[in-house]
Design an enzyme around this catalytic site. Structure first.
Site, short mmCIF file in Angstrom:
data_model
loop_
_atom_site.label_atom_id
_atom_site.label_comp_id
_atom_site.label_asym_id
_atom_site.label_seq_id
_atom_site.Cartn_x
_atom_site.Cartn_y
_atom_site.Cartn_z
N LYS A 81 -32.90 57.98 -20.05
CA LYS A 81 -32.14 57.22 -19.30
C LYS A 81 -32.79 56.75 -18.24
O LYS A 81 -34.20 57.78 -17.81
CB LYS A 81 -31.28 58.46 -19.22
CG LYS A 81 -30.11 57.40 -17.90
CD LYS A 81 -28.89 58.29 -17.79
CE LYS A 81 -27.47 57.35 -17.00
NZ LYS A 81 -26.52 58.20 -16.30
N SER A 156 -21.75 56.86 -17.93
CA SER A 156 -23.27 55.74 -17.28
C SER A 156 -24.21 55.88 -18.74
O SER A 156 -25.36 55.00 -18.15
CB SER A 156 -23.34 55.82 -16.05
OG SER A 156 -24.20 57.42 -15.69
N SER A 180 -20.50 61.73 -17.28
CA SER A 180 -21.61 60.19 -17.62
C SER A 180 -22.54 60.73 -18.95
O SER A 180 -22.76 59.38 -19.28
CB SER A 180 -22.81 59.82 -15.81
OG SER A 180 -21.60 58.72 -15.71
#
Lengths: 476, 97
Positions: A81, A156, A180
């Protein structure tokens, strides 16, 4: 081999590498070729890295020399990420603010992964500064769900989830502040784990809500999630909130688990077929000899409200450091104040600004008692309620989300988007570990869309989560 | 009820700007969020079980240099928007006149 190399999980790929069914280079090439081809449509990666020839050779050499003794992650290509620092690489948190920011050091999790011989395919897309549940708030375009490109992958950590689900890597790291990791895992048909607060070092993760954030795995199987978690976990001098093993009393559980189900929270909002799949999954667990118990968590109905006070408060504080002076987007006006205003207004997207304002509001004198302190008190009560529940049960089950993946633009008003996290935020508030594991699919517009079942366990009891998730996986 | 003036003031405090064209929509959304989190007011926690704080403990380390002095200077300075040598160039804050 029936599967292509990039379609394998961690354990499968590790076995294939040791059996000489493929080389590290072939595994890397398979992942990167798929990534380059599919990323045009999916936008799962913000950047696909060049091959690190030295790391590929070192991983191959280690597998050849040590065989089964080599770490399982040796030579395994992962997606990371974009809010986790890899030295020398850009880490933008999908924000214009950090579009050109190059990490000056490795996050602790990256150091651990490098030591294990893992490889990094690229930086995975996300909602800006990890704020969102769809990746629609990325400054660099949203990621598409591989199961239906008209739908969001969740967020996310949506880029990480899409990259794993579309086999553009073997597994991925995400971060989870209110769901997330677990929500995109559910919407993309993966296993996602939010570890106990403090189990994994946050050093080198771009902070969103410091009392809530944890880094964790997104994987194709439960055993893969365990491998990745075991590799990145552990106390770290660089993060004073990391915890030693055995800080919390360990919970003795038998092979047959007692599963708490807060049915009073499931009466509205959960879509009918999601609810049916949830009940069906629990029934399967019961037929395997596990016990279901109804439990009450009376304050849970207020968890999301408490979260949307505490999280923005921490966001506004954490993002105050981004002011155009030392690093990140820097715009210049006539005065220093204008420098701040221009840099921050140009650098931050709409949702980020919204949460900074909310946080500024709930922390302002005159409102701090009504909002921040009340929310903090509610957080303490939630923690007590969960602790009390764990006197009677081993894990607590929810559906991970109310519905399967939604379409782009469908949740344009902020609150409907925030409700995506209604079942996941509590684990961040209490600091307890939680996991989402697939529980089949539901059909929307003729497409089968994955959904997940969510379990929470007592602090440091990740082992119980992996056990119950394996049971769900086997019951299939 | 937040007004557009309230939102403007908050934005100024938070060092961001909301464009005038977006102000009304932004204020409405902001209000809706405050109304949602305002449900906390109705939460009576006086009868709830005691709140529980995470276990607190001291985290100490020996005094000493965490890394070789200067090891990160160049990497960090390379991120400066403007630099003179290893120094960060900032705007003058106090005027001379």
């Amino acid at each position: 081999m029936t599967k292509k190399p990039n379609e394998l999980g961690i354990i499968e790929a590790a076995r294939a590498l040791r059996a000489r069914e493929c080389t590290v280079r072939e595994l890397w090439d398979a992942c990167v070729t798929a990534a380059k081809e599919k990323n045009l449509e999916l936008n799962a990666y913000l950047e696909i890295f060049e091959a690190d020839d030295a790391a590929i050779a070192a991983a191959q050499e280690r597998i050849d020399r040590e065989g089964d003794a080599a770490p399982l992650l040796s030579g395994i290509p992962l997606a990371i990420k974009d809010n986790i620092l890899i030295e020398g690489k850009i880490a933008s948190a999908a924000s214009k603010m950090l579009e050109n920011y190059r990490a000056t050091y490795d996050a602790t999790v990256i150091t651990k992964l490098k030591e294990a011989g893992a490889l990094f395919v690229g930086r995975a897309n996300m909602d800006e500064f990890a704020m969102g549940s769809s990746t629609e708030h990325s400054a660099f375009g949203s990621t598409k769900n591989p199961h239906d490109p008209e739908r969001v992958p969740g967020g996310s950590s949506g880029g990480s989830a899409a990259a794993v689900a579309a086999h553009l890597c073997i597994a991925a790291l995400g971060t989870d502040t209110g769901g997330s990791i677990r929500q995109p895992a559910a919407l993309c048909g993966l296993v996602g784990v939010k570890p106990t607060y403090g189990a994994v070092s946050r050093s080198g993760a771009i902070a969103m809500g410091s009392s809530l954030d944890q880094i964790g795995p997104l994987t194709k199987s439960v055993e893969d999630a365990k491998v990745l978690f075991d590799t990145i976990r552990g106390i770290d001098p660089m993060d004073a909130t990391t915890i030693p093993d055995g800080l919390y009393p360990s919970k003795e559980v038998s092979e047959k688990l007692v599963i708490g189900v807060p049915r009073h929270l499931l009466t509205e909002g959960v879509q009918e077929d999601v609810r049916a799949a949830f009940d069906e999954t629990l029934k399967k667990l019961e037929s395997e000899g596990h016990t279901l118990v109804d439990i009450e968590l009376p304050t849970s109905g207020h968890a999301l409200a408490a979260y949307y006070v505490l999280m923005p408060a921490e966001v506004s504080t954490n993002l105050a450091r981004l002011d155009g002076v030392r690093y990140g987007h820097a715009s210049r006006g006539d005065t220093l104040l204008e420098d701040y205003l221009l840099s921050r207004t140009e650098g931050f997207g709409e949702e980020t600004r919204r949460r900074i304002l909310l946080g500024t509001f709930v922390l302002s004198s005159g409102y701090i008692d009504a909002y921040y302190r009340k929310a903090d008190a509610a957080r303490g009560v939630l923690r007590r309620e969960y602790d009390d529940a764990f006197e009677k049960v081993d894990v607590i089950a929810f559906p991970t989300t109310l519905s399967p993946a939604f379409k782009f633009g469908e949740k344009s008003d902020p609150i409907s988007m925030y409700l995506e996290d209604i079942f996941t935020v509590t684990a961040n508030l209490t600091g307890m570990p939680a996991l989402s594991v697939p529980m089949g699919t539901v059909e929307r517009d003729g497409r089968a869309l994955p959904i997940g079942i969510h379990f929470t366990a007592p602090h440091q009891a990740e082992e119980i989560l992996f056990n119950v998730a394996s049971a769900v996986e086997k019951a299939g | 009820m937040a007004t557009t003036e309230d939102v403007k003031k908050l934005a100024a405090l938070a060092r961001v700007k909301i464009a005038d064209a977006d102000l009304e929509k932004f204020t409405n959304e902001f209000d809706a969020i405050l109304a949602y989190v305002g449900q906390l007011e109705s939460l009576d926690i006086s009868t709830s079980p005691d709140a529980k704080k995470p276990p607190l403990r001291n985290v100490m380390r020996e005094d000493g240099e965490p890394h070789t002095p200067g090891a990160y200077t160049e990497k960090i300075a390379a991120q400066f928007p403007a630099r003179e040598g290893d120094a960060l160039v900032v705007k003058q804050i106090i005027a001379h006149d």
